[in-house]
Design a protein around this motif. Structure first.
Motif, PDB file in Angstrom:
ATOM      1  N   LYS A  10       0.831  -1.199   0.000  1.00  0.00           N
ATOM      2  CA  LYS A  10       0.000   0.000   0.000  1.00  0.00           C
ATOM      3  C   LYS A  10       0.876   1.264   0.000  1.00  0.00           C
ATOM      4  O   LYS A  10       1.651   1.462   0.935  1.00  0.00           O
ATOM      5  CB  LYS A  10      -0.914   0.013   1.222  1.00  0.00           C
ATOM      6  CG  LYS A  10      -1.876  -1.170   1.282  1.00  0.00           C
ATOM      7  CD  LYS A  10      -2.862  -1.040   2.429  1.00  0.00           C
ATOM      8  CE  LYS A  10      -2.191  -1.147   3.778  1.00  0.00           C
ATOM      9  NZ  LYS A  10      -3.161  -1.165   4.888  1.00  0.00           N
ATOM     10  N   ALA A  36      -6.536   1.637   1.909  1.00  0.00           N
ATOM     11  CA  ALA A  36      -7.052   1.161   0.630  1.00  0.00           C
ATOM     12  C   ALA A  36      -8.573   1.131   0.688  1.00  0.00           C
ATOM     13  O   ALA A  36      -9.159   0.763   1.709  1.00  0.00           O
ATOM     14  CB  ALA A  36      -6.495  -0.219   0.315  1.00  0.00           C
ATOM     15  N   ILE A  41      -6.659  -0.041  -7.464  1.00  0.00           N
ATOM     16  CA  ILE A  41      -7.062   0.061  -6.060  1.00  0.00           C
ATOM     17  C   ILE A  41      -6.961   1.520  -5.637  1.00  0.00           C
ATOM     18  O   ILE A  41      -5.909   2.152  -5.770  1.00  0.00           O
ATOM     19  CB  ILE A  41      -6.191  -0.834  -5.167  1.00  0.00           C
ATOM     20  CG1 ILE A  41      -6.384  -2.307  -5.568  1.00  0.00           C
ATOM     21  CG2 ILE A  41      -6.551  -0.641  -3.691  1.00  0.00           C
ATOM     22  CD1 ILE A  41      -5.608  -3.303  -4.718  1.00  0.00           C
ATOM     23  N   TYR A  67      -7.362   4.774  -2.929  1.00  0.00           N
ATOM     24  CA  TYR A  67      -6.991   5.081  -1.553  1.00  0.00           C
ATOM     25  C   TYR A  67      -7.689   6.352  -1.102  1.00  0.00           C
ATOM     26  O   TYR A  67      -8.035   7.214  -1.927  1.00  0.00           O
ATOM     27  CB  TYR A  67      -5.461   5.233  -1.439  1.00  0.00           C
ATOM     28  CG  TYR A  67      -4.747   3.911  -1.597  1.00  0.00           C
ATOM     29  CD1 TYR A  67      -4.359   3.171  -0.483  1.00  0.00           C
ATOM     30  CD2 TYR A  67      -4.508   3.377  -2.858  1.00  0.00           C
ATOM     31  CE1 TYR A  67      -3.728   1.939  -0.625  1.00  0.00           C
ATOM     32  CE2 TYR A  67      -3.881   2.145  -3.010  1.00  0.00           C
ATOM     33  CZ  TYR A  67      -3.503   1.433  -1.896  1.00  0.00           C
ATOM     34  OH  TYR A  67      -2.896   0.207  -2.037  1.00  0.00           O
ATOM     35  N   CYS A 105      -4.730   6.452  -6.763  1.00  0.00           N
ATOM     36  CA  CYS A 105      -4.995   5.139  -7.344  1.00  0.00           C
ATOM     37  C   CYS A 105      -3.672   4.429  -7.582  1.00  0.00           C
ATOM     38  O   CYS A 105      -2.741   5.006  -8.156  1.00  0.00           O
ATOM     39  CB  CYS A 105      -5.757   5.287  -8.656  1.00  0.00           C
ATOM     40  SG  CYS A 105      -6.105   3.708  -9.494  1.00  0.00           S
ATOM     41  N   ASN A 160     -10.665  -6.720  -1.741  1.00  0.00           N
ATOM     42  CA  ASN A 160      -9.440  -6.174  -1.154  1.00  0.00           C
ATOM     43  C   ASN A 160      -9.701  -5.818   0.301  1.00  0.00           C
ATOM     44  O   ASN A 160     -10.787  -5.369   0.672  1.00  0.00           O
ATOM     45  CB  ASN A 160      -8.924  -4.972  -1.949  1.00  0.00           C
ATOM     46  CG  ASN A 160      -9.815  -3.762  -1.842  1.00  0.00           C
ATOM     47  OD1 ASN A 160     -11.015  -3.875  -2.016  1.00  0.00           O
ATOM     48  ND2 ASN A 160      -9.248  -2.603  -1.585  1.00  0.00           N
ATOM     49  N   ASN A 183      -7.787  -4.251   4.034  1.00  0.00           N
ATOM     50  CA  ASN A 183      -6.678  -3.616   4.727  1.00  0.00           C
ATOM     51  C   ASN A 183      -6.182  -4.530   5.842  1.00  0.00           C
ATOM     52  O   ASN A 183      -6.968  -4.957   6.695  1.00  0.00           O
ATOM     53  CB  ASN A 183      -7.114  -2.274   5.318  1.00  0.00           C
ATOM     54  CG  ASN A 183      -7.153  -1.166   4.284  1.00  0.00           C
ATOM     55  OD1 ASN A 183      -6.169  -0.891   3.620  1.00  0.00           O
ATOM     56  ND2 ASN A 183      -8.303  -0.530   4.142  1.00  0.00           N
TER      57      ASN A 183
END
Length: 312
Positions: free
Chosen positions: A19, A24, A36, A38, A43, A292, A294
């Motif tokens: 990350k 995320a 992905i 943030y 991105c 996804n 974290n």
């Protein structure tokens, strides 16, 4: 109405990703690439085929915003969905991004809006991919005339906008009350509110305001599921993600059948496969439902496969 409960059997880690920022949020996939998002609207692009941990590129979306004019407008980038529409010959389809952070509204409507982004990529002589985002259109929701037409205000709290690209529909998923324990009212049942709109025609540089007259349909699904995150559309269904395990809100996935207006299934992490990671958003890639998450206290995030048999 009762729905089928499924275990997390058949789920597992697909890949880890580094990350560039702490939080995320949304994810969408195209052409072996995961985009992905943030918090603030950065991105990071990842290689799904080769499962490279580090991003190929990190860039600001056109809707990047750290909180101007105030924190209500910070781009939390909670969810995103690729459309089937391409802009000016760009091979990457338009990306619909949920932007905003505040619970409330200004004169244009609710702070949570949809930015239609045109993401372009240039590949240099060394094969490095360089991306850029541009906002073509902003879609807002203003509850004007909803009740007169027999609908609920569809923008309560932090709506998640889910795109049915093939059908040309945009669904706003909200709730009667906040989906936290503190907001549960004794004797009252919470519910998800599904509000259906037609996707506005994309005209560069425009702001489209949706009101009650634009609602095509709306229904409610009673359920006290807690800690809503975001959702995606696939094959007539919304796959909606919940949970924040560090706060004792377990991760799970709910499958909403749009044709029959019902919650069809719920996948719970009874096997502890997802640990204390926080689910965020999902995408469909190579016939798999990926989410996804974290990883708490780690510079890495995780992409999980949710039950190999779950996509219908």
């Amino acid at each position: 109405m009762a729905y089928e409960h499924l275990s997390s059997a058949g789920s597992g880690l697909y890949m880890k990703f580094r990350k560039p920022l702490t939080s995320a949020q949304g994810i969408a996939s195209w052409n072996d690439r995961a985009f992905i998002l943030y918090d603030t609207g950065a991105c990071a692009v990842y290689d799904l085929k080769n499962r490279r941990v580090r991003p190929l590129d990190v860039f600001p979306l056109g809707s990047y915003n750290w909180g101007k004019p105030n924190l209500d407008f910070k781009n939390h980038a909670n969810s995103c969905n690729f459309s089937h529409q391409h802009w000016d010959g760009n091979p990457i389809p338009l990306l619909y991004v949920d932007v905003g952070a505040g619970i409330g509204a200004d004169e244009d409507g609710y702070f949570y809006r949809v930015a239609v982004e045109n993401i372009t990529c240039q590949v240099d002589a060394e094969g490095n991919e360089n991306y850029r985002g541009q906002v073509l259109q902003t879609i807002t929701v203003k509850p004007e005339g909803d009740e007169a037409r027999g609908f609920r205000d569809p923008g309560w709290g932090c709506p998640c906008h889910v795109l049915d690209a093939e059908g040309g529909y945009l669904y706003a998923v909200t709730a009667r009350f906040r989906t936290t324990r503190a907001a549960l009212r004794p004797g009252e049942k919470n519910a998800l509110i599904i509000t259906k709109y037609a996707v506005p025609e994309v005209v560069a540089g425009t702001k489209v305001q949706l009101t009650g007259k634009d609602i095509l349909d709306q229904w409610e699904l009673e359920d006290d599921t807690l800690f809503t995150q975001s959702g995606i559309f696939h094959n007539g269904k919304i796959y909606y993600f919940f949970g924040c395990a560090i706060h004792d809100y377990p991760n799970h996935v709910m499958v909403i059948d749009l044709e029959n207006r019902r919650i069809e299934k719920r996948i719970d992490d009874d096997l502890g496969i997802f640990g204390l990671d926080e689910f965020e958003c999902g995408t469909v890639y190579n016939g798999m439902l990926l989410v996804n998450a974290n990883e708490v206290g780690s510079p890495d995030g995780n992409l999980y496969v949710i039950r190999e048999d779950i996509l219908g």
